[in-house]
Design an enzyme around this catalytic site. Sequence first.
Site, PDB file in Angstrom:
ATOM      1  N   ASP A  51      10.964  -1.705  -2.805  1.00 21.10           N
ATOM      2  CA  ASP A  51      10.805  -1.495  -1.365  1.00 21.10           C
ATOM      3  C   ASP A  51       9.352  -1.771  -0.971  1.00 21.10           C
ATOM      4  O   ASP A  51       8.422  -1.230  -1.587  1.00 21.10           O
ATOM      5  CB  ASP A  51      11.165  -0.059  -0.989  1.00 21.10           C
ATOM      6  CG  ASP A  51      12.667   0.192  -1.029  1.00 21.10           C
ATOM      7  OD1 ASP A  51      13.408  -0.737  -1.406  1.00 21.10           O
ATOM      8  OD2 ASP A  51      13.091   1.308  -0.681  1.00 21.10           O
ATOM      9  N   HIS A 198       8.671   0.834  -5.667  1.00 18.81           N
ATOM     10  CA  HIS A 198       7.933   0.536  -4.441  1.00 18.81           C
ATOM     11  C   HIS A 198       6.720  -0.338  -4.722  1.00 18.81           C
ATOM     12  O   HIS A 198       6.223  -0.384  -5.844  1.00 18.81           O
ATOM     13  CB  HIS A 198       7.498   1.835  -3.758  1.00 18.81           C
ATOM     14  CG  HIS A 198       8.627   2.699  -3.315  1.00 18.81           C
ATOM     15  ND1 HIS A 198       9.319   3.524  -4.184  1.00 18.81           N
ATOM     16  CD2 HIS A 198       9.213   2.849  -2.091  1.00 18.81           C
ATOM     17  CE1 HIS A 198      10.278   4.150  -3.515  1.00 18.81           C
ATOM     18  NE2 HIS A 198      10.234   3.769  -2.252  1.00 18.81           N
TER      19      HIS A 198
END
Length: 342
Positions: A51, A198
């Site tokens: 992400d 992430h």
Amino acid sequence: MKKLSGLRKISLLALVALLLFLTAAPLATAAPSRWVNKGNTSEKIVALTIDDGSDGTNYAKILQILDKHNVKATFFLTGTGAQNHPQMVRNTVAKGHDIGNHSYNHPDFTKLSAAQMKTQLNQTETIIKNITGKTTKPYFRAPYGSTNSNVLNTVGNAGYTYTFHWTIDTLDWTGNATTTIYNRVMNGLQPGAIILMHAGYGAKNTAAALDRLIPAIKNKGYKFVTISQLMKQPSTAPTGITYTVKKGDTLYSIARKYNTTISKLAQANNIKNINLIRVGQVLKLPGTVTPKPAPVRTYTVKRGDTLYSIARKYNTTVTKIAQTNNIKNVNVIRIGQVLKIQ
């Protein structure tokens, strides 16, 4: 002014009637987005998903590690992030990684109107297309993993067939150690697993963890796939399974539970009116379905948090959080404590 002939009057009336019909007719809507937290397969494959928020501090390092090990991943991109580092997004697509929509600026979709959700999706889609020439459809990941029926309906209508959750949450955004990230992944490894990581500032150890994880996962006989490859895997669910309708059930809730669609359920059971099912009715489930566990999210306690404020944020109750996490005193939680949210 000349009077209209009888034939022309009839034609005009027919045209007006057609226009009125088209105006009154309800617009067709797409099926709800399918919530996926794991690939439906027994193959030893896993999907890395990254992400990207607005800063993308560790994005370049992650791409380098993936290149080093010749692994493709899926990047869920925000519009603000793409605007802030467009060349990184171009590099991602050029290297053959999958991309998906992760909203424009990472709001909780369960707190937005349908119009606001569409704006978030459309802004990001336009930005990504302008940068790469590629669409983010049909893949979406909800910010914070927050979804409900309204979100899935709106996202599905916007062209995002799949809403991807995860099987393994590395919690790398908290800045946890390389070894902690490594252990969380290896302990949760299973066929079809979707791993959440992430690329932002907090995920300072993600690249280093990947450098250890990728060889270790390969040594266990696993292959890395993108989300699009994961969804093409053949189903391993048994055929001929059934479900008995309970009080409060709808075809939509049953379809969500078993990762299928209302249309498939209706066809399998010759249901003419999808709004009419009865308690005790035994439904045949399509052979491609697999039961979906209730989503479990995690939240790391921050300064100033209370169980009440966390419960409000996730639309749950203090009692439920306390029971799930075996908390005896609801007034005592500590900073850094990781809570399971169901």
